[in-house]
Design a protein around this motif. Structure first.
Motif, short mmCIF file in Angstrom:
data_model
loop_
_atom_site.label_atom_id
_atom_site.label_comp_id
_atom_site.label_asym_id
_atom_site.label_seq_id
_atom_site.Cartn_x
_atom_site.Cartn_y
_atom_site.Cartn_z
N VAL A 1 47.12 38.38 6.09
CA VAL A 1 46.78 39.15 5.04
C VAL A 1 46.33 40.45 5.36
O VAL A 1 45.52 40.63 5.57
CB VAL A 1 45.62 38.21 4.08
CG1 VAL A 1 45.31 38.78 2.96
CG2 VAL A 1 46.32 37.30 3.71
N VAL A 2 46.88 41.33 4.62
CA VAL A 2 46.69 43.12 4.98
C VAL A 2 46.57 43.58 3.70
O VAL A 2 47.10 43.06 2.40
CB VAL A 2 48.13 43.83 6.26
CG1 VAL A 2 47.51 42.87 7.36
CG2 VAL A 2 49.40 43.39 5.22
N THR A 3 46.06 44.99 4.05
CA THR A 3 46.89 45.78 2.61
C THR A 3 47.58 46.73 3.14
O THR A 3 48.19 46.90 3.77
CB THR A 3 45.39 46.66 2.51
OG1 THR A 3 45.33 47.36 0.88
CG2 THR A 3 44.27 47.12 3.00
N ASN A 4 48.25 47.71 1.94
CA ASN A 4 48.56 48.46 2.16
C ASN A 4 49.01 49.50 3.04
O ASN A 4 48.69 51.12 1.83
CB ASN A 4 49.84 49.01 1.08
CG ASN A 4 49.07 49.70 0.46
OD1 ASN A 4 47.75 49.13 0.06
ND2 ASN A 4 49.69 50.01 -0.90
N ASP A 5 47.95 50.12 4.57
CA ASP A 5 47.56 50.43 4.86
C ASP A 5 48.63 52.28 4.63
O ASP A 5 47.88 53.46 4.30
CB ASP A 5 46.92 50.87 6.19
CG ASP A 5 46.25 49.55 6.40
OD1 ASP A 5 44.46 50.14 6.69
OD2 ASP A 5 46.37 48.59 5.90
N ARG A 6 49.77 51.65 5.06
CA ARG A 6 50.34 53.22 5.30
C ARG A 6 50.71 53.87 4.02
O ARG A 6 50.41 54.88 4.08
CB ARG A 6 51.86 52.53 6.45
CG ARG A 6 52.99 53.51 5.88
CD ARG A 6 53.73 53.33 7.18
NE ARG A 6 53.85 52.43 7.98
CZ ARG A 6 53.65 53.51 9.34
NH1 ARG A 6 54.67 54.53 8.83
NH2 ARG A 6 53.77 52.88 10.87
N GLN A 7 51.37 52.69 2.63
CA GLN A 7 51.54 53.20 2.04
C GLN A 7 50.71 53.87 1.22
O GLN A 7 50.53 55.14 0.13
CB GLN A 7 51.88 52.64 0.92
CG GLN A 7 53.47 51.39 1.61
CD GLN A 7 53.73 50.27 0.52
OE1 GLN A 7 52.98 49.34 0.72
NE2 GLN A 7 55.21 50.26 0.67
N ALA A 8 49.20 53.21 0.67
CA ALA A 8 47.86 54.23 0.77
C ALA A 8 47.18 55.55 0.81
O ALA A 8 47.44 56.68 0.37
CB ALA A 8 46.66 52.68 0.63
N PRO B 1 35.75 40.93 14.89
CA PRO B 1 35.61 41.24 16.36
C PRO B 1 34.63 42.14 16.74
O PRO B 1 34.68 42.54 18.01
CB PRO B 1 36.76 42.82 15.28
CG PRO B 1 35.98 42.65 14.48
CD PRO B 1 35.90 41.64 13.70
N GLY B 2 33.57 41.66 16.44
CA GLY B 2 32.26 42.27 17.06
C GLY B 2 31.10 41.96 16.18
O GLY B 2 30.48 41.41 15.75
N SER B 3 30.43 43.39 16.34
CA SER B 3 28.67 43.30 14.79
C SER B 3 29.84 43.42 13.38
O SER B 3 30.62 43.90 13.04
CB SER B 3 27.92 44.40 16.10
OG SER B 3 26.98 44.25 14.93
N ILE C 1 40.66 35.15 11.43
CA ILE C 1 40.20 35.35 11.88
C ILE C 1 40.33 36.95 11.74
O ILE C 1 41.71 37.40 11.26
CB ILE C 1 41.15 35.68 13.70
CG1 ILE C 1 40.76 36.71 15.10
CG2 ILE C 1 42.85 35.20 13.67
CD1 ILE C 1 41.35 35.60 16.44
N PHE C 2 39.02 38.44 12.05
CA PHE C 2 39.60 39.55 11.55
C PHE C 2 39.60 40.79 12.94
O PHE C 2 39.90 41.54 13.10
CB PHE C 2 37.82 39.93 11.51
CG PHE C 2 37.79 39.44 10.24
CD1 PHE C 2 37.41 40.22 9.34
CD2 PHE C 2 37.39 37.99 9.57
CE1 PHE C 2 37.28 40.07 7.69
CE2 PHE C 2 36.68 37.80 8.73
CZ PHE C 2 37.15 38.10 8.25
N SER C 3 40.15 39.84 14.56
CA SER C 3 40.42 40.58 15.00
C SER C 3 42.15 40.43 15.65
O SER C 3 42.78 39.32 15.31
CB SER C 3 39.57 40.06 16.44
OG SER C 3 39.66 40.72 17.74
N LEU D 1 43.53 38.00 9.35
CA LEU D 1 42.74 39.14 7.96
C LEU D 1 42.55 40.51 8.83
O LEU D 1 41.88 40.87 9.24
CB LEU D 1 41.90 38.26 7.48
CG LEU D 1 41.37 38.81 6.32
CD1 LEU D 1 42.46 39.57 4.88
CD2 LEU D 1 40.26 38.05 5.72
N LEU D 2 43.10 41.36 7.64
CA LEU D 2 42.92 42.67 7.56
C LEU D 2 43.86 43.15 8.80
O LEU D 2 44.81 44.21 8.92
CB LEU D 2 41.60 43.08 8.27
CG LEU D 2 40.39 42.70 7.44
CD1 LEU D 2 39.10 43.47 8.05
CD2 LEU D 2 41.10 43.97 5.94
#
Length: 363
Positions: free
Chosen positions: A173-180, A80-82, A138-140, A161-162
């Motif tokens: 492929v993501v993690t469970n941001d909301r649940q965590a 996504p950037g640097s 891709i991360f973006s 990814l992410l």
């Protein structure tokens, strides 16, 4: 005329690679490397070759027609950037996991950009359309676009990814941001906290939407409303997390009724916030509990040690590689387009019970 065996034959009637090499004063094989794998050629030589190609009207795509399209063992990574993300070295950690996993499968990693400027976008698409790479991670959420060309128009397998882009038919492929975050907020509520400060990521960002949504779900489940949480931040990218944390500390100081628990959406935000408010005279966790997101190793050595939601970077990288290789080598097979790898809360000294009498009773 005798053909050079070191480079692929070209199939156009315009300027040849040999013409570029002659004008730049380098070998044809050097031109080939510079156009296909710029990192293998020094900057001064690349500049000469680029200038010669531009003068002659020769483009990387013309060279790439001679490559064996789709037979590369290079996987392109689009950031996504640097790479600089302060203490939250999530991207570098994931890249390490991806690189190890790719190596085990006989593939190589290529980072196509360290910025998302116009030149980088052009370079990414030259590689994608030219056959230099076999697949993309891709991360973006923004696919590279240059004029009428878009990464979406290539035949390359792509995995996000992410960021969850499965609704756009892009395997993710993501993690469970909301649940965590919901779980972390529930634990804070169980400790007696009912007034919260939420330090937000960029407004509208996928991660911020999911993490804030998790906090609100926990509040509603406990009979609390959105009025029990004050938002700060939202103006900067995650790359400016330290600045966001400092600004959030100033916002906290201005509040007439102080929250007793803070949820920061990155470790950088939490670390700078914690440093600032403690210098102002508040104590963590006696006056204020704090939890963040990412799981940076430095959190363990903060003062006090910072509670954080640890992202499973190694597992996420492995899952993304497995998903991509499946689509490269078994194109007829289509498994799940969304893989969720759970994060985990690491509870440390920055979380404690709310001081008696500090919280307002539920409305």
């Amino acid at each position: 005329m005798k053909k050079n065996k070191d480079v692929p034959a070209e199939e156009h009637s315009g300027p040849l690679m040999a013409d570029v090499a002659r004008l730049a004063g380098v070998a044809i094989s050097t031109v080939s490397r510079a156009l296909a794998n710029p990192g293998r050629v020094n900057e001064k030589t690349r500049a000469k070759i680029s200038a010669a190609a531009k003068q002659l009207g020769y483009t990387p795509n013309a060279m790439a027609r001679g490559l064996r399209v789709g037979k590369s063992n290079i996987i392109m990574i689009i950031l996504p950037g640097s790479l600089h993300y302060g203490a939250s070295q999530i991207i570098p950690q994931i890249l390490q996991g991806i690189n190890r996993s790719l190596s085990q499968h006989g593939y190589h990693l290529m980072i196509a950009n360290l910025d998302r400027d116009e030149t980088s976008e052009q370079h990414i698409l030259d590689l994608a359309f030219g056959g230099t790479v076999r697949g993309v991670i891709i991360f973006s959420s923004q696919l590279p676009v240059d004029g009428n060309r878009s990464l979406a128009d290539t035949a390359l397998p792509i995995v996000s990814l992410l960021l969850d882009m499965s609704e756009s038919s892009l395997p993710s492929v993501v993690t469970n941001d909301r649940q965590a975050v919901r779980q972390a907020t529930q634990e804070l509520i169980e400790l007696g906290h009912t007034r919260f400060l939420y330090i937000a990521g960029p407004t509208g960002n996928y991660h911020d939407v999911e993490r804030y949504g998790g906090a609100l779900e926990a509040l509603r489940e406990a009979g609390l409303s959105e009025q029990h949480v004050v938002r700060s931040g939202g103006a900067h990218s995650y790359q400016l997390g330290f600045r966001t944390g400092v600004e959030a500390a100033d916002d906290f100081a201005r509040l007439e009724v102080k929250p007793t628990a803070v949820i920061a959406t990155s470790d950088d935000m939490a670390i700078s916030f914690m440093s600032r408010v403690q210098r102002m005279g508040w104590n963590i966790p006696t006056d204020l509990s704090l939890v963040s997101f990412d799981g940076s190793p430095v959190c363990e050595f903060s003062t006090p040690p910072l509670s954080t939601i640890e992202q499973p970077v190694e597992e996420m990288g492995q899952a993304a590689v497995a998903l991509l290789i499946e689509r490269i080598e078994q194109a007829h097979i289509r498994t799940a387009t969304r893989i969720v790898v759970p994060s985990r809360l690491i509870r440390r000294e920055s979380m404690a019970a709310a001081k008696p009498g500090l919280n307002i009773l539920r409305s």
